[in-house]
Scaffold this active site. Structure first.
Site, PDB file in Angstrom:
ATOM      1  N   LYS A  13       0.841  -1.202   0.000  1.00  0.00           N
ATOM      2  CA  LYS A  13       0.000   0.000   0.000  1.00  0.00           C
ATOM      3  C   LYS A  13       0.881   1.259   0.000  1.00  0.00           C
ATOM      4  O   LYS A  13       0.611   2.218  -0.723  1.00  0.00           O
ATOM      5  CB  LYS A  13      -0.951  -0.009   1.208  1.00  0.00           C
ATOM      6  CG  LYS A  13      -2.065  -1.041   1.049  1.00  0.00           C
ATOM      7  CD  LYS A  13      -2.849  -1.265   2.331  1.00  0.00           C
ATOM      8  CE  LYS A  13      -3.820  -2.435   2.166  1.00  0.00           C
ATOM      9  NZ  LYS A  13      -4.531  -2.783   3.396  1.00  0.00           N
ATOM     10  N   GLN A  38      -4.383  -1.432   9.536  1.00  0.00           N
ATOM     11  CA  GLN A  38      -4.310  -2.754   8.904  1.00  0.00           C
ATOM     12  C   GLN A  38      -4.948  -3.813   9.808  1.00  0.00           C
ATOM     13  O   GLN A  38      -4.622  -3.907  10.995  1.00  0.00           O
ATOM     14  CB  GLN A  38      -2.832  -3.106   8.618  1.00  0.00           C
ATOM     15  CG  GLN A  38      -2.644  -4.410   7.890  1.00  0.00           C
ATOM     16  CD  GLN A  38      -3.244  -4.414   6.483  1.00  0.00           C
ATOM     17  OE1 GLN A  38      -3.117  -3.451   5.737  1.00  0.00           O
ATOM     18  NE2 GLN A  38      -3.916  -5.501   6.128  1.00  0.00           N
ATOM     19  N   ASP A  57     -10.815   3.331   4.153  1.00  0.00           N
ATOM     20  CA  ASP A  57     -11.160   1.911   3.974  1.00  0.00           C
ATOM     21  C   ASP A  57     -12.676   1.719   3.935  1.00  0.00           C
ATOM     22  O   ASP A  57     -13.157   0.642   3.600  1.00  0.00           O
ATOM     23  CB  ASP A  57     -10.589   1.081   5.140  1.00  0.00           C
ATOM     24  CG  ASP A  57      -9.397   0.256   4.715  1.00  0.00           C
ATOM     25  OD1 ASP A  57      -9.184   0.126   3.487  1.00  0.00           O
ATOM     26  OD2 ASP A  57      -8.681  -0.257   5.594  1.00  0.00           O
TER      27      ASP A  57
END
Ligand code: NAP
Length: 285
Positions: free
Chosen positions: A53, A97, A120
């Protein structure tokens, strides 16, 4: 019949290319996008995802900030870090994460991210706005699947879309985005009876289960669009999806591979959400 390939890798490369110029435009105004990536612990798979990422950010000019915390970090300490990132006006996205170590309450941690930086799309506010048909940040994986479907040029309105899986990250938001596109949507899960009889009705079939080759050729309607979200490991350690690709491609009209399908699109949509967030902030300034 051999299905046409939905090449997520190529589509993601095109999207990232477009993003690079949007990032350059923002940066030239002194409003370059910034993404914070928070990693707790030493899970090797998570470390690889985070590295990918950050590299993807760098490749299109997005500034990234990496916060690495020990596996035994206290929840208060983690929430303090997120508070600091929430307050930083140069950051337009915050990503924690997953999975988090078991002693941390993942939902509480995700809810502590400002919904306006939740790139997200997992905050309850963003999930709710998607449910109401007015998304602010769409969950990255379903957002990527919608772009893949769009790339086929197939009209979704009136089509029967079947989603296998009902997680908050993939299955549920996927179903909501398909519904917003006027598909008729069926959601299947582990208690669904006679899954094949339902999937055989699907014009659009999205598999998001996490079980290798759960979708076999006899479960697919001839000509259907099949999108494989699943990521599983073969006994040889290779990446494989939820769909029996070689057999299903002989029945489907369109099919996405694993690897090279949804995976690269998920990262592209994280970058898209970050750039959209920076553009919104610039418009408000
Ligand atoms: P998850 O939270 O484990 O959800 C799996 C879903 O599958 C659940 O809703 C479960 O039903 C359902 N399910 C399990 N067994 C089933 C069966 N036999 N028949 C029908 N449904 C069944 O997983 P997730 O986070 O949604 O992820 C799904 C897969 O996509 C995983 O392989 C994951 O690694 C992958 N993924 C890939 C990406 C990417 O970027 N490529 C991103 C996210 C996820 P219940 O709700 O009844 O338990």
């Amino acid at each position: 019949m051999t299905a046409r390939l939905i090449d997520g890798k190529a589509l993601a490369a095109r999207l990232r290319n477009e993003l690079t110029s949007r990032v350059a435009q923002l940066t030239s105004q002194g409003r370059g996008p910034g993404l914070a990536v928070v990693l707790v612990g030493d899970d090797p798979a998570s470390a690889v995802y985070v590295r990918n990422k950050i590299k993807a950010c760098e490749d299109c000019g997005i500034r990234s900030v990496f916060e690495k915390l020990p596996a035994d970090v206290g929840e208060t300490q983690l929430l303090d870090v997120i508070d600091r990132l929430n307050a930083d006006p140069t950051l337009h996205g915050i990503l924690v994460q997953l999975p988090l170590p078991r002693h941390l309450n993942a939902q509480r941690v995700l809810e502590s991210i400002s919904f306006d930086k939740d790139v997200d799309g997992l905050h309850a506010t963003n999930a709710g706005l998607t449910l109401m048909g007015v998304p602010h940040f769409r969950s990255c994986t379903p957002y990527g699947v919608m772009k893949m479907l769009e790339s086929t040029g197939i009209e979704l309105a009136g089509k029967h879309a079947v989603v296998i899986g009902r997680s908050n990250m993939v299955g549920k938001p996927m179903a909501m985005l398909l519904l917003a596109a006027n598909a008729t949507v069926t959601i299947c899960h582990s208690a669904t009876r006679d899954l094949p009889s339902i999937t055989r009705q699907a014009d659009i079939l999205v598999a998001a289960v996490g079980r290798r080759a759960i979708v076999t050729a006899d479960m697919v309607k001839p000509g259907a669009v099949v999108i494989d979200v699943g990521t599983n490991k073969t006994p040889e350690g290779k990446l494989a999806g939820d769909v029996d690709f070689n057999a299903v491609k002989e029945v489907a009209g369109w099919i996405s591979p694993v690897p090279g399908g949804v995976g690269p699109m998920t990262i592209a949509m994280l970058l898209t959400n970050t750039v959209e967030s920076a553009e919104r902030a610039a418009a408000l300034a």
